[in-house]
Design an enzyme around this catalytic site. Structure first.
Site, PDB file in Angstrom:
ATOM      1  N   SER A 132       0.839  -1.202   0.000  1.00  0.00           N
ATOM      2  CA  SER A 132       0.000   0.000   0.000  1.00  0.00           C
ATOM      3  C   SER A 132       0.875   1.255   0.000  1.00  0.00           C
ATOM      4  CB  SER A 132      -0.961  -0.048   1.191  1.00  0.00           C
ATOM      5  OG  SER A 132      -1.950   0.953   1.080  1.00  0.00           O
ATOM      6  N   HIS A 174      -4.112  -0.708  -4.522  1.00  0.00           N
ATOM      7  CA  HIS A 174      -5.563  -0.905  -4.339  1.00  0.00           C
ATOM      8  C   HIS A 174      -6.260  -0.614  -5.673  1.00  0.00           C
ATOM      9  CE1 HIS A 174      -5.025  -0.989   0.067  1.00  0.00           C
ATOM     10  NE2 HIS A 174      -4.271   0.080  -0.076  1.00  0.00           N
ATOM     11  N   GLU A 201      -5.230  -5.375  -4.925  1.00  0.00           N
ATOM     12  CA  GLU A 201      -5.060  -5.870  -3.560  1.00  0.00           C
ATOM     13  C   GLU A 201      -4.724  -7.367  -3.571  1.00  0.00           C
ATOM     14  OE1 GLU A 201      -8.594  -4.815  -1.439  1.00  0.00           O
ATOM     15  OE2 GLU A 201      -8.112  -2.671  -1.429  1.00  0.00           O
TER      16      GLU A 201
END
Length: 280
Positions: A132, A174, A201
């Protein structure tokens, strides 16, 4: 082994990776970092919950068999010269950046002694991983923040300096879950870089020198602007729609590879052609 012979390895994760089941992606990180002899440093600069997040990764990495796992928590730039942290990094075989806010990572760590130490260890073969926010900082210029689920416009994304482990590209995370294609294209249009990577993800792009391998349950979307024939970046205001003509789009699931030099996808060891075969 000389630096020119040392493999430079990155495990760049799109976020929300499995930490409870088979842990395919984190397992691969541990394996590349030395397996049962892995000494892993968890960098928690991105998160406001460093102890909680760090201990969660300690549990996972220890369960997978890593020999030594420890947290390096840097809350301020003054922590960027911590002798304890530098000692841990110099002994590490893997360095892992957690999720959170990528701007926190760069504001706290960039151009510090810790930053220099991690880059030195990377050049010596230490595996660098990030998820992330920890993925966002991998290029030399990163996406700081931006709007999702919208059409490409200059105004929808803010860029800033990254940590530069994979220079010359743009990375977003994401990706399909938050509809970030417009954001990635907007970021790419503002940079000298011609390759943009959108990582889903529980998916990672594993970089070894100049080759990328996709692992995990989603895909990596690649936007290649190296042969763009037209864009209107110099003609529009920041809130007006971007036009880009001639870009290539690749969507690569688990098992596919990509060559960063030739810009060609690879399947079963064979580079795929960028043009359809002549059927005439």
């Amino acid at each position: 082994m000389s630096e020119s012979q040392t493999k430079r390895q990155l495990v760049i994760i799109g976020g929300a990776e499995d930490k409870e089941g088979d842990c395919q992606i984190l397992r691969e990180f541990v394996r590349r970092a030395g397996g049962t002899k892995a000494r892993i440093v968890i960098m928690t600069a991105a998160t406001e919950l460093p102890r909680e997040v760090g201990e969660n990764y300690i549990r996972v990495f220890e369960r997978l068999g890593a020999e030594d796992v420890r947290i390096v928590d840097t809350e301020t730039r003054e922590d960027g010269s911590s002798s304890t942290a530098l000692e841990a990094i110099n002994k590490a075989t893997g360095v892992f950046f957690t999720g959170g806010d990528q701007a926190r990572i760069t504001s706290i760590l960039k151009d510090t002694e810790i930053d220099a130490a991690i880059h030195k260890r990377f050049s010596e073969g230490v595996v660098i991983g990030g998820t992330s926010a920890g993925a966002a900082v991998m290029p030399d210029v990163m996406i700081v923040e931006g709007d999702s689920e919208t059409n490409p416009r200059i105004e929808i994304v803010d860029m800033g300096p990254g940590l530069g482990f994979l220079p010359g590209v743009v990375i977003d995370q994401h990706f399909s879950q938050r509809g970030r294609l417009g954001r990635l294209i907007s970021a790419l249009a503002q940079q000298p870089a011609v390759l943009g990577f959108g990582i889903d993800e529980n998916t990672a792009m594993v970089v070894t020198d100049n080759q990328i391998e996709v692992i995990g349950e989603g895909s990596v979307t690649i936007v290649d602007e190296s042969e763009v024939i037209h864009n209107n970046v110099d003609e529009i205001l920041k809130d007006e729609a971007l036009a880009i003509c001639g870009a290539r789009l690749h969507i690569l699931p688990h098992g596919y590879k990509f060559d960063l030099k030739t810009h060609r996808p690879i399947l079963n060891g064979q580079s795929l052609p960028l043009q359809p075969a002549n059927t005439q």
